[in-house]
Write a protein that holds these residues in place. Sequence first.
Motif: not given
Length: 125
Positions: A77-98
């Motif tokens: 899972l990436l957010i277009d235009g937001v660098d340094d944010f990427k989640l990968s599953v697997g079963r579940e992943d989570r991360g924080t982004v401003e």
Amino acid sequence: MRRSSLLLCAGALVLATPLAACGDDDTTSDPPPPADGGSTLTVGAQDDLTFDADAYDVEAGNVTVVYDNEGTVAHTLLIDGVDDFKLSVGREDRGTVELEPGTYELYCDVAGHQAAGMEAELTVT
Ligand SMILES: [Cu+2]
């Protein structure tokens, strides 16, 4: 003797009350809000190469993104235009982004997945 049975009865009532309230909220699986007061965005990934919605909304600021794989195929899972944010599953992943207010595109960068339908609009307000 009479006093002790009254106390027992009151104790049983106190114990029974929280048990009765337990059934109310079982259908929600949303994670608790993050401790820092930000908001949470939950995105599901599905085996038919789609997300679980075409569009998502979240409040601007500190956003905890929970990426939940509802199938067995690996996804990102990436957010277009937001660098340094990427989640990968697997079963579940989570991360924080401003995130600033605006409209973003969510996508999966596994080869072929975005073209097959793994993209969605994220509105940040
Ligand atoms: Cu994917």
